[in-house]
Design an enzyme around this catalytic site. Structure first.
Site, PDB file in Angstrom:
ATOM      1  N   HIS A   1     -56.928-111.599  30.679  1.00  0.00           N
ATOM      2  CA  HIS A   1     -57.212-112.984  30.296  1.00  0.00           C
ATOM      3  C   HIS A   1     -58.662-113.142  29.853  1.00  0.00           C
ATOM      4  CE1 HIS A   1     -53.322-114.138  31.898  1.00  0.00           C
ATOM      5  NE2 HIS A   1     -53.563-115.412  31.671  1.00  0.00           N
TER       6      HIS A   1
ATOM      7  N   HIS B   1     -57.850-111.411  40.266  1.00  0.00           N
ATOM      8  CA  HIS B   1     -58.740-110.390  39.731  1.00  0.00           C
ATOM      9  C   HIS B   1     -59.977-110.253  40.603  1.00  0.00           C
ATOM     10  CE1 HIS B   1     -57.117-108.863  35.995  1.00  0.00           C
ATOM     11  NE2 HIS B   1     -56.796-110.083  35.608  1.00  0.00           N
TER      12      HIS B   1
END
Length: 239
Positions: free
Chosen positions: A150, A199
């Protein structure tokens, strides 16, 4: 005489901008390589864990700071780095360029964004870092953790779109605005990925570094093609 002096000054300024962009792109690649090396050696674990847990309520890793409103906002922000949103935005800009009669720029932009997506996929395949397991994930994930796709694709797409649009914008303030908005969006997407626990912070730093380097290289290639007359000439002479 005065004209020659002005042209020399302009040439020097153009070359200086090119050099700065080249060095920045090289710096982004160097940063990505350094993060990858540190990650593979396990030297980033303490740093990653400290930042990840800083976004959680003390004593309750399942509870992000800020409450439900902030958590929902972060889910909205993370969607800005998803394939669906990025595809829609890219197609919109491509249509805009085509309507402006800039077919070469539109084709170049499409190749640049698709190339960035391939770069993201290859980078993920090259590493098999597990996702964070210290906190519950705020959204569904299925791929490897390093680098953050992303964050990488937000930087690739938004910054590439910004620099391509800036080429045809004659006013430098609007150019700065376009690139500034792209940078802010990329940063917000990356922060949301860490906040949602999907993440490690170093994944996001790596995604930003590689994505920004790609966008800068796209800009440099666009300048090169522009000078050779192989790309729609920019409207603003704005180097």
């Amino acid at each position: 005489m005065k004209l020659n002096h002005t042209l020399r000054d302009l040439t020097r300024r153009v070359e200086a901008v090119t050099l700065v962009a080249f060095l920045a792109a090289a710096g982004g690649l160097w940063a990505f390589g350094g993060l990858a090396a540190e990650m593979m050696e396990g030297d980033l674990h303490a740093f990653d864990e400290r930042l990840l847990m800083a976004l959680r309520t003390p004593g309750d890793p399942a509870d992000p700071i800020g409450g439900r409103a902030v958590e929902q906002a972060m889910r909205d922000l993370t969607a800005l780095g998803g394939v669906t949103v990025l595809t829609l935005i890219t197609l919109s800009v491509l249509c805009f360029l085509l309507l402006r009669g800039r077919r070469a720029s539109a084709l170049f932009l499409a190749v640049a964004v698709v190339g960035g997506q391939l770069l993201s996929n290859l980078a993920k395949l090259g590493f098999s870092r597990p996702r964070p397991d210290l906190v519950p994930h705020g959204v569904e994930v299925s791929t490897a953790s390093f680098p953050s796709g992303h964050s990488l694709m937000a930087a690739v797409t938004y910054l590439t779109l910004a620099v391509m649009l800036a080429r045809i914008e004659p006013r430098w303030r609007l150019r700065v605005f376009l690139i500034g908005v792209a940078a802010v969006l990329s940063v917000l997407v990356g922060i949301s990925r860490v906040y949602l626990g999907v993440h490690w912070p170093s994944d996001v730093l790596a995604g930003w570094s590689l994505g920004a380097a790609w966008a800068l290289m796209v800009w440099l290639v666009a300048r090169f093609l522009d000078r050779r007359g192989q790309l729609d000439s920019s409207a603003g002479n704005g180097d």
